[in-house]
Scaffold this motif. Sequence first.
Motif, mmCIF file in Angstrom:
data_model
loop_
_atom_site.group_PDB
_atom_site.id
_atom_site.type_symbol
_atom_site.label_atom_id
_atom_site.label_comp_id
_atom_site.label_asym_id
_atom_site.label_seq_id
_atom_site.Cartn_x
_atom_site.Cartn_y
_atom_site.Cartn_z
ATOM 1 N N VAL A 66 7.168 -0.441 -4.738
ATOM 2 C CA VAL A 66 8.418 0.316 -4.893
ATOM 3 C C VAL A 66 8.511 1.420 -3.832
ATOM 4 O O VAL A 66 9.587 1.686 -3.304
ATOM 5 C CB VAL A 66 8.527 0.900 -6.316
ATOM 6 N N ARG A 67 7.400 2.059 -3.503
ATOM 7 C CA ARG A 67 7.420 3.107 -2.473
ATOM 8 C C ARG A 67 7.648 2.526 -1.075
ATOM 9 O O ARG A 67 8.267 3.168 -0.229
ATOM 10 C CB ARG A 67 6.101 3.883 -2.493
ATOM 11 N N GLU A 68 7.144 1.322 -0.840
ATOM 12 C CA GLU A 68 7.152 0.809 0.536
ATOM 13 C C GLU A 68 8.144 -0.326 0.759
ATOM 14 O O GLU A 68 8.560 -0.570 1.882
ATOM 15 C CB GLU A 68 5.738 0.333 0.909
ATOM 16 N N ALA A 69 8.506 -1.058 -0.298
ATOM 17 C CA ALA A 69 9.435 -2.191 -0.144
ATOM 18 C C ALA A 69 10.446 -2.137 -1.286
ATOM 19 O O ALA A 69 11.438 -1.427 -1.194
ATOM 20 C CB ALA A 69 8.658 -3.510 -0.135
ATOM 21 N N ALA A 70 10.166 -2.829 -2.393
ATOM 22 C CA ALA A 70 11.066 -2.760 -3.548
ATOM 23 C C ALA A 70 10.412 -3.379 -4.774
ATOM 24 O O ALA A 70 9.543 -4.247 -4.660
ATOM 25 C CB ALA A 70 12.382 -3.475 -3.258
ATOM 26 N N GLY A 71 10.861 -2.918 -5.929
ATOM 27 C CA GLY A 71 10.399 -3.460 -7.209
ATOM 28 C C GLY A 71 11.589 -3.762 -8.101
ATOM 29 O O GLY A 71 12.652 -3.128 -7.983
ATOM 30 N N LEU A 72 11.405 -4.751 -8.990
ATOM 31 C CA LEU A 72 12.472 -5.175 -9.893
ATOM 32 C C LEU A 72 12.022 -4.909 -11.334
ATOM 33 O O LEU A 72 10.958 -5.363 -11.751
ATOM 34 C CB LEU A 72 12.731 -6.666 -9.683
ATOM 35 N N PHE A 73 12.846 -4.151 -12.059
ATOM 36 C CA PHE A 73 12.491 -3.737 -13.412
ATOM 37 C C PHE A 73 13.485 -4.299 -14.428
ATOM 38 O O PHE A 73 14.694 -4.278 -14.187
ATOM 39 C CB PHE A 73 12.544 -2.207 -13.540
ATOM 40 N N ASP A 74 12.974 -4.711 -15.581
ATOM 41 C CA ASP A 74 13.824 -5.029 -16.731
ATOM 42 C C ASP A 74 13.887 -3.784 -17.610
ATOM 43 O O ASP A 74 12.869 -3.351 -18.160
ATOM 44 C CB ASP A 74 13.232 -6.197 -17.526
ATOM 45 N N LEU A 75 15.065 -3.195 -17.720
ATOM 46 C CA LEU A 75 15.244 -1.976 -18.519
ATOM 47 C C LEU A 75 16.234 -2.234 -19.651
ATOM 48 O O LEU A 75 16.961 -1.333 -20.086
ATOM 49 C CB LEU A 75 15.743 -0.840 -17.621
ATOM 50 N N GLY A 251 6.507 -3.311 -13.878
ATOM 51 C CA GLY A 251 6.535 -3.025 -15.308
ATOM 52 C C GLY A 251 6.620 -1.545 -15.628
ATOM 53 O O GLY A 251 6.728 -0.687 -14.747
ATOM 54 N N LEU A 252 6.545 -1.252 -16.913
ATOM 55 C CA LEU A 252 6.694 0.132 -17.375
ATOM 56 C C LEU A 252 5.552 1.029 -16.915
ATOM 57 O O LEU A 252 5.726 2.241 -16.781
ATOM 58 C CB LEU A 252 6.777 0.169 -18.908
ATOM 59 N N SER A 253 4.379 0.441 -16.671
ATOM 60 C CA SER A 253 3.253 1.263 -16.229
ATOM 61 C C SER A 253 3.558 1.895 -14.868
ATOM 62 O O SER A 253 3.412 3.102 -14.685
ATOM 63 C CB SER A 253 1.982 0.414 -16.163
ATOM 64 N N SER A 254 4.030 1.088 -13.922
ATOM 65 C CA SER A 254 4.362 1.647 -12.608
ATOM 66 C C SER A 254 5.609 2.528 -12.694
ATOM 67 O O SER A 254 5.711 3.544 -11.996
ATOM 68 C CB SER A 254 4.559 0.540 -11.572
ATOM 69 N N ARG A 255 6.539 2.164 -13.560
ATOM 70 C CA ARG A 255 7.742 3.006 -13.725
ATOM 71 C C ARG A 255 7.340 4.423 -14.134
ATOM 72 O O ARG A 255 7.913 5.414 -13.672
ATOM 73 C CB ARG A 255 8.648 2.385 -14.781
ATOM 74 N N ASP A 256 6.328 4.535 -14.993
ATOM 75 C CA ASP A 256 5.895 5.845 -15.460
ATOM 76 C C ASP A 256 5.218 6.647 -14.347
ATOM 77 O O ASP A 256 5.479 7.841 -14.181
ATOM 78 C CB ASP A 256 4.959 5.686 -16.662
ATOM 79 N N THR A 257 4.358 6.022 -13.552
ATOM 80 C CA THR A 257 3.706 6.773 -12.472
ATOM 81 C C THR A 257 4.707 7.115 -11.366
ATOM 82 O O THR A 257 4.608 8.176 -10.746
ATOM 83 C CB THR A 257 2.497 6.008 -11.893
ATOM 84 N N LEU A 258 5.694 6.242 -11.157
ATOM 85 C CA LEU A 258 6.719 6.529 -10.141
ATOM 86 C C LEU A 258 7.565 7.730 -10.540
ATOM 87 O O LEU A 258 7.801 8.646 -9.738
ATOM 88 C CB LEU A 258 7.612 5.297 -9.936
ATOM 89 N N PRO A 346 -0.887 6.955 -7.483
ATOM 90 C CA PRO A 346 -1.226 6.048 -6.384
ATOM 91 C C PRO A 346 -0.850 6.622 -5.015
ATOM 92 O O PRO A 346 -1.578 6.431 -4.043
ATOM 93 C CB PRO A 346 -0.407 4.790 -6.701
ATOM 94 N N THR A 347 0.276 7.352 -4.936
ATOM 95 C CA THR A 347 0.722 7.846 -3.637
ATOM 96 C C THR A 347 -0.166 8.989 -3.145
ATOM 97 O O THR A 347 -0.529 9.039 -1.975
ATOM 98 C CB THR A 347 2.189 8.312 -3.723
ATOM 99 N N LEU A 348 -0.526 9.914 -4.041
ATOM 100 C CA LEU A 348 -1.373 11.035 -3.637
ATOM 101 C C LEU A 348 -2.853 10.652 -3.607
ATOM 102 O O LEU A 348 -3.659 11.336 -2.987
ATOM 103 C CB LEU A 348 -1.183 12.227 -4.589
ATOM 104 N N GLY A 349 -3.202 9.586 -4.321
ATOM 105 C CA GLY A 349 -4.607 9.212 -4.413
ATOM 106 C C GLY A 349 -5.415 10.165 -5.260
ATOM 107 O O GLY A 349 -6.648 10.230 -5.143
#
Lengths: 391, 126
Positions: A66-75, A251-258, A346-349
């Motif tokens: 999502v940070r570098e290209a794109a992600g698709l979410f079901d909301l 998924g929701l896991s990455s949505r939360d960290t984003l 993930p972005t800050l490490g």
Amino acid sequence: MTEGEDGNALRTTPILSGVPMSDSATAPRLTALHKTHEEAGATLVDFAGWLMPLRYSSETAEHTAVREAAGLFDLSHMGEIRLTGPQAAEALDHALVGFLSKVKVGRARYTMITAEDGGVLDDLIVYRLGEQEYLVVANAANVPVVASALAERASGFDVEVADESADYSLIAIQGPRAVEILAPLTDADLDDIRYYAGYEHTVAGVPVLLARTGYTGEDGFEIFVRPADRAPEVWAALMAEGAPHGLVPAGLSSRDTLRMEAGMPLYGQELNAGLTPFDAGLGRVVKLDKPGDFVGRAALEEASRTARERRLIGLVSRGRRPLRKGQDVLRDGTVIGVTSSGAPSPTLGRPIAMAYVDGDLDTATGTFTVDVRGRGEEVDVVELPFYKRQS
Amino acid sequence: MSVPTELGYTAKHEWIAVRDGIATVGITAYAAESLGDIVFVETPSVGDDVTAGETAGEVESTKSVSDIYSPVTGEVVEVNEALEDAPETINSDPFEGGWLFRVRVSEEPADLLSAEEYTKLTEGEN
């Protein structure tokens, strides 16, 4: 190996952000994309009464995509409530803290609904679809509360309130490559859709409300698909077009960290009925200068004048152990607050957290730690957000 | 999901390989996959005594915190220090590069599951 909290090593939900799992006596609802997720090998989780994708493969890889290209979410678990009628605008001005009658047709606002005491019942995005028509988008767990509050507060106005949540699927495409992936599939000129705007268009030949909104800190679109059961067509077309551009289902896991990296609040964590929008640092959404009374006005006027008891800060750990919600924050050994969200970034490490601390706290000096199950993890106080995209 | 036949397993999803009195311990591919991306591991230190069935460390993923239970009793003689910088190795290579610690066995482990028994157990959880 066992889960520390409830003895089940393989139950990942205890730290899933947001709302509690639904009553296990009732089976979770399935979105129109359920089969698509199963075929993609998603790990599914019961979230606010819906069986939702937690991740498809690696949640860290989904975050990075999502940070570098794109992600698709079901909301599709989100709720859609429509207000239609000559006094739709006035009804919303009375029911919500925002000045919705000032919103132009085709534009959207981030706003909130509070109780009389100013406590936040939900944060919302409201789209103005026409002069006399609005769509209110609510968090899944709060749809019943928001729908009934809107119906109650709209009584006396010439407006109809309809919970149309079941009629819609919601798909989000988020990331720097969202525009180039979506452009060939829609009749819309995407340059004409500004941030927080939404119009009726088609995607993959399916009629949708196409909005430039999101919850990731990236450019992107939210696609409201009606009827809900046409979502698989839209999803499949976007995946086919997007995969060569690096689009992955997320998924929701990455949505939360984003959203956490973007410093965006989550209802149930940074927002709840015991906090006002001012507590969360979001007093700007409260339009005290709008005409007429609105639910919560007296309490919110008071809250706007008084010094804040607490404020929201960002924490970045110097260590490696993840920070989680509900952990004490200490300054020189004294508890001065508590984390509201935490995760490995993930972005800050590094592990990050948002925390509510005493409103008058001096963060310029002192040693800050977070109590992670008895261990003091040293952290630095930072301005929110943790991450801001280059525009 | 791979379950190497030469290893022993516990119902709590650890694996163990004993050779010349030294046991190597890790978590299974099934456990790693179920937890998601592993971002932090705490192993015991060299010289620590660990006891079969008791906590010997922690593993954290993006969304979970789990205790690691030692499948064996003895003294820790080596820990996988590479995991500090690369905990994701547990996801990518759980049975080899993702090993957690090694123990000089003072008591032979009892009640281990075979690969076949462990596979049956994980199928029952799904």
